[in-house]
Design an enzyme around this catalytic site. Structure first.
Site, PDB file in Angstrom:
ATOM      1  N   GLU A 319       0.862  -1.181   0.000  1.00 56.94           N
ATOM      2  CA  GLU A 319       0.000   0.000   0.000  1.00 56.94           C
ATOM      3  C   GLU A 319       0.897   1.228   0.000  1.00 56.94           C
ATOM      4  O   GLU A 319       1.815   1.349   0.809  1.00 56.94           O
ATOM      5  CB  GLU A 319      -0.907  -0.036   1.237  1.00 56.94           C
ATOM      6  CG  GLU A 319      -2.119   0.880   1.122  1.00 56.94           C
ATOM      7  CD  GLU A 319      -1.785   2.326   1.336  1.00 56.94           C
ATOM      8  OE1 GLU A 319      -2.072   3.159   0.444  1.00 56.94           O
ATOM      9  OE2 GLU A 319      -1.210   2.635   2.406  1.00 56.94           O
ATOM     10  N   HIS A 320       0.607   2.170  -0.894  1.00 59.36           N
ATOM     11  CA  HIS A 320       1.587   3.177  -1.307  1.00 59.36           C
ATOM     12  C   HIS A 320       1.637   4.432  -0.436  1.00 59.36           C
ATOM     13  O   HIS A 320       2.565   5.227  -0.553  1.00 59.36           O
ATOM     14  CB  HIS A 320       1.255   3.588  -2.749  1.00 59.36           C
ATOM     15  CG  HIS A 320       2.389   4.139  -3.542  1.00 59.36           C
ATOM     16  ND1 HIS A 320       3.619   4.459  -3.006  1.00 59.36           N
ATOM     17  CD2 HIS A 320       2.486   4.434  -4.859  1.00 59.36           C
ATOM     18  CE1 HIS A 320       4.406   4.933  -3.956  1.00 59.36           C
ATOM     19  NE2 HIS A 320       3.752   4.928  -5.087  1.00 59.36           N
ATOM     20  N   CYS A 321       0.658   4.653   0.463  1.00 60.67           N
ATOM     21  CA  CYS A 321       0.562   5.982   1.074  1.00 60.67           C
ATOM     22  C   CYS A 321       1.787   6.352   1.898  1.00 60.67           C
ATOM     23  O   CYS A 321       2.164   7.522   1.960  1.00 60.67           O
ATOM     24  CB  CYS A 321      -0.713   6.109   1.897  1.00 60.67           C
ATOM     25  SG  CYS A 321      -0.708   5.278   3.488  1.00 60.67           S
ATOM     26  N   LEU A 323       4.822   4.336   1.764  1.00 57.14           N
ATOM     27  CA  LEU A 323       5.979   3.561   1.316  1.00 57.14           C
ATOM     28  C   LEU A 323       6.199   3.705  -0.177  1.00 57.14           C
ATOM     29  O   LEU A 323       5.278   3.501  -0.976  1.00 57.14           O
ATOM     30  CB  LEU A 323       5.776   2.078   1.652  1.00 57.14           C
ATOM     31  CG  LEU A 323       5.715   1.727   3.141  1.00 57.14           C
ATOM     32  CD1 LEU A 323       5.120   0.344   3.339  1.00 57.14           C
ATOM     33  CD2 LEU A 323       7.117   1.805   3.753  1.00 57.14           C
TER      34      LEU A 323
END
Length: 605
Positions: A319-321, A323
């Site tokens: 999950e990109h938020c 990392l």
């Protein structure tokens, strides 16, 4: 002993805040190659309005300067990143999360049997070791070309979970005011056939379980979860929904104590292990499953989910938020480059018998079951409407590019542009992610790839009247321009995120600042066209990774995730199924373009 992991984060240089004049001037230069003369004139006029002394942009930029000078602010982008990632309202599954497919012959993999439980246990053991080292700040700070990189993102590796919200999501994470210091959780969540189980990986006294104990626990979970959960009972499907819709459902779910307990178990878990009951047909199938897979066997809001297939192949969904790829690469490298025994020994793992295991249970009423089933069907259709492909070059990599006297990244991007021109008959907006972790709280910068020199290069390659020397000269000039622009981004001089943040500040507190007047710039052809991606690109250089991937970012965009190493170059492409034929034509043209450009450079190398 190395210095503490986070010791130098607050000593790194700050991201420079450009002046409004610099960003506007640079933006005009960057968008010009994509615009007609009329579009450029309209954009230039909108820029003039932005630069008026009484423009709202002046007030908003002054507020950004104020924010940047606050004592507890590390970067003028500290509000931008939450707005960009947590503010998106569409689904994050496939749209935002990214994946890595690990090589099968890493040191970690070869130190275990090619058995699903053993391979998964090895990953758990390695990750727990990393977690304990991180807690003690014994993970060495990463460096790149002699520069220390910001390590703050590592705080989001364990027990981080994105929480759906409206109008914006939030994050449940350690190292926060609500949860000071490292995660104290001792458990992970394991998914199998849509069943979810809590499993302890650290004993009551703080001692990790051995790989053998963990493998036994995973085998017990597979036995207990042998019966696949009905689609309408797999709560993981809900994490594929548009964020506000998921937020509303989560609120109703938490009203039941059993569901609140289940969500707390999921959200505080160190990470997820998703066990699949099949072996992938090939690399493309493995990549697709890592990107989306069975959403009932995932929790896409979790920061880190390891996926392990029945034959022991494995990868990670992120999950990109909080990392970025560079942080995950260094994390994964640390896990995969050492034998499982070394990880167990260093963490102090001791035999304690099979870990504690218990099902994660949701009580779903009729409405909830209907919502789960609807979410599952919608996401399955969305995944089916996404076309993907892999492209591999077994004889071309960074070594060959350097032998040819060209930047590997420039060679890759010029190949993409030539292939795109030949497959779609045009040059379109192209995004490339440039890492900026050498700054305090640095993440990435948005590079716009198309330069005037690239237009000249494409024209030369497509003009039969231009000889090899002329094409080579245009190729070299375009590569030099690409490298120069990448350096601008690395210095924090790119314009897009600065101008975007001014727009976001107006939305956040424009009324408070008295800066509510609409700014025509954000409706200008330059702003719209230069950010309407036809190609969205990012690279992940790690010898432990086979493929890297993410979904497409627009109805006509081809997502290009690539791993270029000394001896190979692998790409994963994704685009909406409606334009799949163009993606496959692009892939064919890319194969030819790489050969053509390599031959062109080699003839006068």
């Amino acid at each position: 002993m190395s210095e503490p992991t986070f010791a130098h984060d607050d000593q790194l240089p700050r991201v420079p805040l450009p002046t409004l004049e610099d960003s506007c001037t640079r933006f005009l230069h960057w968008c010009a190659p994509l615009l007609t003369s009329d579009d450029y004139a309209a954009t230039a006029a909108a820029v003039e309005l932005m630069l008026r002394p009484d423009s709202p942009a002046r007030t908003l930029h002054a507020d950004l300067q104020r924010f940047d000078s606050e004592p507890d602010v590390d970067s003028w982008l500290d509000e931008f990143w939450p707005s960009r990632y947590l503010g998106r309202r569409d689904r994050i599954a496939l749209n935002a999360n990214f994946f890595f497919l690990f090589r099968d012959d890493t040191v970690l993999a070869e130190s275990t049997a090619a058995d699903q439980a053993d391979r998964a246990a090895a990953l758990v053991t390695a990750a727990v070791n990393y977690k304990l080292l991180l807690d003690a700040e014994e993970i060495p700070a990463v460096t790149s070309r002699g520069q220390r990189l910001n390590m703050a993102q590592n705080k989001f590796l364990f027990s981080e979970t994105r929480i759906p919200g409206d109008p914006q999501d939030s994050v449940r994470v350690p190292y926060s005011a609500d949860w000071p210091g490292p995660s104290r959780a001792r458990h992970i969540v394991v998914c199998y056939r849509g069943n979810m189980f809590r499993m302890d990986v650290i004993g009551p006294a703080g001692t990790p379980y051995t790989p053998g104990d963990i493998a036994d626990g995973l085998r017990a979970i597979k036995k207990a979860g042998a019966r696949r959960v009905p689609v309408n009972a797999s709560a993981g499907h809900l994490t594929t929904m548009a964020r506000a819709d998921w937020a509303a459902i989560r609120t109703t779910l938490r009203a039941a104590p059993v569901n609140a307990t289940a969500l707390d178990t999921i959200e505080t878990a160190l990470f997820f292990i998703c066990l699949e009951d099949f072996a992938p047909r090939d690399a493309l199938h493995a990549c697709d499953q890592l990107l989306h897979g069975d959403s009932g066997n995932r929790w896409f809001d979790k920061a880190v989910s390891f996926i392990v297939f029945a034959d022991g192949q494995a990868g990670i969904n992120v999950e990109h938020c909080g990392l970025d790829g560079t942080t995950i690469l260094s994390f994964v490298d640390a896990l995969l480059e050492n034998p499982v025994g070394d990880h167990a020994s260093r963490s102090g793992a001791q035999p304690q018998g099979m870990p504690g295991i218990e099902p994660v249970v949701f009580a779903l009423d009729t409405d909830h079951k209907r919502e789960v089933a609807t979410a599952a069907a919608s996401f399955a259709q969305y995944a089916a409407d996404t076309a993907t492909a892999t492209v591999s070059f077994d004889t071309f990599g960074t070594t060959r590019a350097k032998q040819l006297g060209i930047s590997p990244d420039a060679f890759a991007q010029l190949s993409y542009q030539l292939a795109h021109q030949r497959s779609k008959g045009m040059i379109g907006a192209t995004y490339e992610s440039i890492a900026t972790r050498h700054f305090r709280n640095g993440r990435t910068e948005a590079m716009r790839v198309v330069t005037p020199e690239i237009l000249d290069f494409i024209a030369a390659m497509e003009d039969p009247a231009v000889d090899a020397d002329g094409r080579r000269q245009a190729l070299r000039a375009a590569a030099d321009a690409h490298v120069a622009r990448a350096k601008e981004c690395q210095r924090g001089e790119a314009p897009e995120q600065h101008l975007w943040e001014l727009q976001l500040i107006q939305r956040r507190r424009g009324e408070q600042l008295g800066a509510t007047e609409p700014m025509p710039f954000y409706d200008s052809p330059g702003w719209r066209i230069s950010r309407d991606d036809y190609l969205s690109t990012s690279s992940a250089p790690s010898v432990n990774i086979r493929y890297f991937g993410f979904g497409s970012t627009s109805p006509k965009c081809i997502g290009i995730a690539y791993v270029m190493l000394p001896d190979r170059w692998n790409l994963y492409l994704a685009t909406p199924k409606s334009v799949a034929a163009q993606m496959h034509t692009f892939a064919d043209n890319l194969q030819a373009a790489v050969d053509e450009l390599a031959e062109l450079l080699a003839s006068r190398a």
